[in-house]
Write a protein that holds these residues in place. Sequence first.
Motif, short mmCIF file in Angstrom:
data_model
loop_
_atom_site.label_atom_id
_atom_site.label_comp_id
_atom_site.label_asym_id
_atom_site.label_seq_id
_atom_site.Cartn_x
_atom_site.Cartn_y
_atom_site.Cartn_z
N TRP A 50 49.82 -35.85 -63.82
CA TRP A 50 50.32 -37.22 -63.96
C TRP A 50 51.29 -37.34 -65.13
N SER A 51 51.00 -36.63 -66.22
CA SER A 51 51.91 -36.70 -67.37
C SER A 51 53.24 -36.05 -67.06
N GLU A 52 53.23 -34.99 -66.24
CA GLU A 52 54.48 -34.34 -65.85
C GLU A 52 55.35 -35.26 -65.00
N LYS A 53 54.72 -36.12 -64.23
CA LYS A 53 55.46 -37.06 -63.40
C LYS A 53 55.71 -38.39 -64.12
N ASP A 54 55.24 -38.47 -65.37
CA ASP A 54 55.42 -39.67 -66.19
C ASP A 54 54.80 -40.90 -65.53
N ILE A 55 53.64 -40.67 -64.90
CA ILE A 55 52.96 -41.76 -64.20
C ILE A 55 52.35 -42.76 -65.17
N PHE A 56 51.88 -42.26 -66.33
CA PHE A 56 51.19 -43.14 -67.28
C PHE A 56 52.13 -44.24 -67.81
N ASN A 57 53.42 -43.97 -67.85
CA ASN A 57 54.38 -44.97 -68.31
C ASN A 57 54.95 -45.81 -67.18
N ASN A 58 54.74 -45.36 -65.94
CA ASN A 58 55.29 -46.09 -64.80
C ASN A 58 54.40 -45.85 -63.58
N LEU A 59 53.34 -46.64 -63.46
CA LEU A 59 52.40 -46.48 -62.34
C LEU A 59 53.04 -46.83 -61.01
N GLY A 60 54.17 -47.53 -61.03
CA GLY A 60 54.85 -47.87 -59.79
C GLY A 60 55.43 -46.67 -59.07
N LYS A 61 55.48 -45.53 -59.76
CA LYS A 61 56.01 -44.32 -59.12
C LYS A 61 55.08 -43.80 -58.03
N VAL A 62 53.79 -44.15 -58.13
CA VAL A 62 52.83 -43.68 -57.15
C VAL A 62 52.89 -44.58 -55.93
N ALA A 63 53.31 -44.04 -54.79
CA ALA A 63 53.45 -44.84 -53.58
C ALA A 63 52.09 -45.32 -53.09
N ASN A 64 51.11 -44.44 -53.09
CA ASN A 64 49.75 -44.78 -52.67
C ASN A 64 48.79 -44.00 -53.56
N ILE A 133 47.31 -42.12 -40.60
CA ILE A 133 48.05 -43.03 -41.47
C ILE A 133 48.36 -42.34 -42.81
N GLY A 134 47.38 -41.62 -43.34
CA GLY A 134 47.59 -40.92 -44.61
C GLY A 134 48.67 -39.85 -44.51
N PHE A 135 48.66 -39.09 -43.42
CA PHE A 135 49.66 -38.04 -43.24
C PHE A 135 51.04 -38.65 -43.02
N GLN A 136 51.09 -39.79 -42.34
CA GLN A 136 52.38 -40.48 -42.17
C GLN A 136 52.96 -40.88 -43.52
N THR A 137 52.09 -41.34 -44.42
CA THR A 137 52.54 -41.70 -45.77
C THR A 137 53.07 -40.48 -46.50
N PHE A 138 52.39 -39.36 -46.34
CA PHE A 138 52.86 -38.11 -46.96
C PHE A 138 54.24 -37.73 -46.45
N ILE A 139 54.44 -37.87 -45.13
CA ILE A 139 55.72 -37.51 -44.53
C ILE A 139 56.84 -38.42 -45.03
N ILE A 140 56.56 -39.71 -45.09
CA ILE A 140 57.58 -40.68 -45.52
C ILE A 140 58.02 -40.41 -46.96
N HIS A 141 57.07 -40.06 -47.83
CA HIS A 141 57.37 -39.86 -49.26
C HIS A 141 57.45 -38.37 -49.61
N TYR A 142 57.79 -37.55 -48.64
CA TYR A 142 57.77 -36.09 -48.85
C TYR A 142 58.66 -35.65 -50.01
N ARG A 143 59.85 -36.22 -50.12
CA ARG A 143 60.79 -35.82 -51.16
C ARG A 143 60.61 -36.60 -52.47
N GLU A 144 59.73 -37.58 -52.47
CA GLU A 144 59.61 -38.46 -53.64
C GLU A 144 58.51 -38.01 -54.61
N ASP A 145 57.51 -37.32 -54.10
CA ASP A 145 56.38 -36.91 -54.94
C ASP A 145 56.18 -35.40 -54.78
N PRO A 146 56.42 -34.61 -55.83
CA PRO A 146 56.28 -33.15 -55.71
C PRO A 146 54.86 -32.70 -55.38
#
Length: 280
Positions: A50-64, A133-146
């Motif tokens: 989470w710290s590598e993705k800077d999630i703690f400073n911007n929780l909006g980065k997490v799609a789900n 539904i979960g896998f569809q979410t993964f596919i949609i955000h494939y390039r957004e979350d490493p």
Amino acid sequence: MAVSLPTVPVRKYRRETSEVSSCLKYMIFGFNVLFWLLGLGILTIGVWAWSEKDIFNNLGKVANVALDPAFILICIGTVTFIIGFTGCVGALRENTCLLATYAIFLSVLLLFEMTAGILGFIFKDWIKSQATIGFQTFIIHYREDPDQQNLIDWIQEDWLQCCGIEGPKDWDRNNYFNCSSRDVGSREACGVPFSCCKRKPNEIIKNKQCGYDVRKPGFNYDVSKIINEKGCLEATEEWIERNMISLATCSFVVLFLQILGICFAQNLRADIFAQKAKWH
């Protein structure tokens, strides 16, 4: 004249020893030290991700957040850490409150697992729809979350050798792989990720462009020889059927160990209370 004196029976006093079982105490301690360290390691990996993705400073980065692999690791690590801590310190310090907490945590976890297993067997169709539904979410955000990208690639390439939910066409849900993306110059348009490609014997370097244009109308090669056309949902069902005995065995072993941990903790508490009763 000898006078015989009445014989007085000699009382034998047995030296009282501690009633707290050292074997039981250090067995609980040793097992939970490993459990504690395991939880700490999992928690550290999740927090680091989470710290590598800077999630703690911007929780909006997490799609789900519920489907975020790092968040799942944090939850698992936290629960494992707490259970290991209460069992480890409770046994070492002979603390009945911590041992009771440890037994309660294991009981709640055991009840949750049994309930989830029963409900999962009864509502199989609902579980399947939620997985879709979960896998569809993964596919949609494939390039957004490493993290999600690496998870999908591992599922498709290493675990199940599949592509998409029901097939390669599901990758049309992703903006980069959608066929209409050709209009904006996306090279991945009408393609699939490299993890959909079939493994070649003696392949040392993976071809990251092997999935380009495979869904493009008029593609000149046999697609079935390049990528896996089976969907991951079907592949998962087949994998579960193949490994049903192993999965059932592992489940029973885990449940048995949890029940054993509860019984050991309660027995140690009983020993401690029995020892304390001598002091009064």
